[in-house]
Write a protein that holds these residues in place. Structure first.
Motif, PDB file in Angstrom:
ATOM      1  N   ASN A  85      39.983  28.880  35.790  1.00 43.23           N
ATOM      2  CA  ASN A  85      39.289  30.195  35.188  1.00 43.23           C
ATOM      3  C   ASN A  85      39.813  31.123  35.471  1.00 43.23           C
ATOM      4  OD1 ASN A  85      38.171  32.205  33.586  1.00 43.23           O
ATOM      5  ND2 ASN A  85      35.843  31.667  35.311  1.00 43.23           N
ATOM      6  N   PHE A  86      40.689  32.302  33.968  1.00 42.12           N
ATOM      7  CA  PHE A  86      41.398  33.065  34.665  1.00 42.12           C
ATOM      8  C   PHE A  86      41.342  34.488  34.575  1.00 42.12           C
ATOM      9  CE2 PHE A  86      44.844  30.183  35.661  1.00 42.12           C
ATOM     10  CZ  PHE A  86      45.352  30.046  36.822  1.00 42.12           C
ATOM     11  N   SER A  87      39.769  34.337  34.126  1.00 43.37           N
ATOM     12  CA  SER A  87      39.286  35.766  32.782  1.00 43.37           C
ATOM     13  C   SER A  87      37.713  36.048  34.157  1.00 43.37           C
ATOM     14  CB  SER A  87      38.736  34.588  31.614  1.00 43.37           C
ATOM     15  OG  SER A  87      38.157  34.188  31.856  1.00 43.37           O
ATOM     16  N   CYS A  88      38.389  35.575  34.703  1.00 40.62           N
ATOM     17  CA  CYS A  88      36.959  36.078  36.201  1.00 40.62           C
ATOM     18  C   CYS A  88      38.033  36.990  37.248  1.00 40.62           C
ATOM     19  CB  CYS A  88      36.605  34.899  36.532  1.00 40.62           C
ATOM     20  SG  CYS A  88      37.672  34.002  37.475  1.00 40.62           S
ATOM     21  N   ARG A  89      36.999  37.360  38.332  1.00 42.75           N
ATOM     22  CA  ARG A  89      37.920  38.259  39.605  1.00 42.75           C
ATOM     23  C   ARG A  89      37.314  37.720  40.403  1.00 42.75           C
ATOM     24  NH1 ARG A  89      37.865  44.053  37.799  1.00 42.75           N
ATOM     25  NH2 ARG A  89      39.391  43.930  36.655  1.00 42.75           N
ATOM     26  N   TYR A  90      37.928  37.033  41.542  1.00 45.71           N
ATOM     27  CA  TYR A  90      37.736  37.334  42.352  1.00 45.71           C
ATOM     28  C   TYR A  90      36.432  37.767  43.658  1.00 45.71           C
ATOM     29  CZ  TYR A  90      37.394  35.295  47.625  1.00 45.71           C
ATOM     30  OH  TYR A  90      36.748  35.334  48.934  1.00 45.71           O
ATOM     31  N   HIS A  91      35.177  37.279  44.125  1.00 45.99           N
ATOM     32  CA  HIS A  91      34.490  37.942  44.853  1.00 45.99           C
ATOM     33  C   HIS A  91      33.777  36.988  45.796  1.00 45.99           C
ATOM     34  CE1 HIS A  91      30.343  39.449  46.054  1.00 45.99           C
ATOM     35  NE2 HIS A  91      31.249  40.999  45.601  1.00 45.99           N
ATOM     36  N   SER A  92      33.663  36.853  46.812  1.00 49.63           N
ATOM     37  CA  SER A  92      33.169  36.235  48.160  1.00 49.63           C
ATOM     38  C   SER A  92      32.211  35.508  47.536  1.00 49.63           C
ATOM     39  CB  SER A  92      33.865  36.824  49.233  1.00 49.63           C
ATOM     40  OG  SER A  92      32.923  37.978  49.461  1.00 49.63           O
ATOM     41  N   ILE A  93      31.792  35.781  47.142  1.00 46.07           N
ATOM     42  CA  ILE A  93      29.912  35.558  47.516  1.00 46.07           C
ATOM     43  C   ILE A  93      29.811  34.821  44.808  1.00 46.07           C
ATOM     44  CG2 ILE A  93      27.351  35.888  47.139  1.00 46.07           C
ATOM     45  CD1 ILE A  93      27.949  37.781  49.186  1.00 46.07           C
ATOM     46  N   ARG A  94      29.909  36.265  44.989  1.00 47.07           N
ATOM     47  CA  ARG A  94      29.749  35.712  43.050  1.00 47.07           C
ATOM     48  C   ARG A  94      30.936  34.972  42.497  1.00 47.07           C
ATOM     49  NH1 ARG A  94      28.727  41.843  43.571  1.00 47.07           N
ATOM     50  NH2 ARG A  94      31.132  41.405  42.049  1.00 47.07           N
ATOM     51  N   ASP A  95      32.377  35.198  42.915  1.00 42.75           N
ATOM     52  CA  ASP A  95      32.650  33.940  41.559  1.00 42.75           C
ATOM     53  C   ASP A  95      33.912  33.647  42.587  1.00 42.75           C
ATOM     54  OD1 ASP A  95      33.972  32.203  40.100  1.00 42.75           O
ATOM     55  OD2 ASP A  95      34.270  34.537  38.737  1.00 42.75           O
ATOM     56  N   PRO A  96      33.680  32.734  44.067  1.00 44.00           N
ATOM     57  CA  PRO A  96      34.531  32.489  45.387  1.00 44.00           C
ATOM     58  C   PRO A  96      35.638  31.745  44.075  1.00 44.00           C
ATOM     59  CG  PRO A  96      32.722  30.640  45.630  1.00 44.00           C
ATOM     60  CD  PRO A  96      32.777  32.215  44.629  1.00 44.00           C
ATOM     61  N   ARG A  97      35.676  30.698  43.204  1.00 43.83           N
ATOM     62  CA  ARG A  97      36.837  30.336  42.693  1.00 43.83           C
ATOM     63  C   ARG A  97      37.488  30.862  41.891  1.00 43.83           C
ATOM     64  NH1 ARG A  97      33.286  24.850  40.522  1.00 43.83           N
ATOM     65  NH2 ARG A  97      31.731  24.826  42.164  1.00 43.83           N
ATOM     66  N   CYS A  98      37.850  31.846  42.003  1.00 43.20           N
ATOM     67  CA  CYS A  98      38.384  32.384  41.073  1.00 43.20           C
ATOM     68  C   CYS A  98      39.801  33.546  41.884  1.00 43.20           C
ATOM     69  CB  CYS A  98      37.582  34.145  40.734  1.00 43.20           C
ATOM     70  SG  CYS A  98      39.561  35.155  39.315  1.00 43.20           S
ATOM     71  N   PRO A  99      41.149  32.685  41.247  1.00 42.03           N
ATOM     72  CA  PRO A  99      42.163  33.195  42.222  1.00 42.03           C
ATOM     73  C   PRO A  99      42.610  34.131  40.858  1.00 42.03           C
ATOM     74  CG  PRO A  99      42.793  31.832  39.338  1.00 42.03           C
ATOM     75  CD  PRO A  99      40.975  32.147  39.819  1.00 42.03           C
ATOM     76  N   ILE A 100      42.156  35.583  40.771  1.00 36.09           N
ATOM     77  CA  ILE A 100      42.497  36.914  40.416  1.00 36.09           C
ATOM     78  C   ILE A 100      42.001  37.666  41.396  1.00 36.09           C
ATOM     79  CG2 ILE A 100      42.771  38.849  39.062  1.00 36.09           C
ATOM     80  CD1 ILE A 100      43.978  35.417  38.336  1.00 36.09           C
ATOM     81  N   PHE A 101      42.500  38.771  42.410  1.00 39.00           N
ATOM     82  CA  PHE A 101      41.989  39.632  42.859  1.00 39.00           C
ATOM     83  C   PHE A 101      42.361  40.591  42.873  1.00 39.00           C
ATOM     84  CE2 PHE A 101      44.426  35.114  44.986  1.00 39.00           C
ATOM     85  CZ  PHE A 101      42.925  34.689  45.873  1.00 39.00           C
ATOM     86  N   ARG A 102      41.738  41.444  43.556  1.00 37.77           N
ATOM     87  CA  ARG A 102      41.633  42.710  43.392  1.00 37.77           C
ATOM     88  C   ARG A 102      42.287  43.717  44.459  1.00 37.77           C
ATOM     89  NH1 ARG A 102      37.416  46.381  42.579  1.00 37.77           N
ATOM     90  NH2 ARG A 102      38.756  48.264  42.610  1.00 37.77           N
ATOM     91  N   LEU A 103      43.514  44.201  45.133  1.00 34.21           N
ATOM     92  CA  LEU A 103      43.517  44.458  46.310  1.00 34.21           C
ATOM     93  C   LEU A 103      42.962  45.662  47.070  1.00 34.21           C
ATOM     94  CD1 LEU A 103      46.069  44.713  47.790  1.00 34.21           C
ATOM     95  CD2 LEU A 103      47.309  46.957  47.357  1.00 34.21           C
ATOM     96  N   GLY A 104      41.761  45.970  46.367  1.00 32.94           N
ATOM     97  CA  GLY A 104      40.909  47.282  46.681  1.00 32.94           C
ATOM     98  C   GLY A 104      39.924  46.017  47.661  1.00 32.94           C
TER      99      GLY A 104
END
Length: 82
Positions: A3-22
């Motif tokens: 899924n490339f429409s999500c944004r990584y979050h360690s708890i809410r969305d740990p499967r997402c491969p899109i990271f924010r540097l912040g």
């Protein structure tokens, strides 16, 4: 499927491969202004632990972030990792 429409979050969305540097920087206990000003080295590890006897949709990586060198590194300034 990835899924490339999500944004990584360690708890809410740990499967997402899109990271924010912040978000990655917020996980480190370091001098962030010095890191942004002087640069640094961040490792992103993808750890795959899959049982391929089951559905492939159950197989996804775990992401691990490590700060290898920060901008205010006094012990070994100038060392770079390859």
């Amino acid at each position: 499927d990835t899924n490339f429409s999500c944004r990584y979050h360690s708890i809410r969305d740990p499967r997402c491969p899109i990271f924010r540097l912040g978000d990655i920087l917020d996980t480190f206990q370091t001098n962030i202004p010095a890191l942004l000003d002087e640069g640094g080295v961040i490792e992103i590890e993808q750890k795959w632990d899959c049982n391929l006897d089951y559905d492939k949709r159950l197989c996804f990586p775990q992401y691990i972030f490590r700060l290898l060198q920060s901008g205010d590194d006094k012990i070994s300034p100038g060392i770079n990792y390859r």
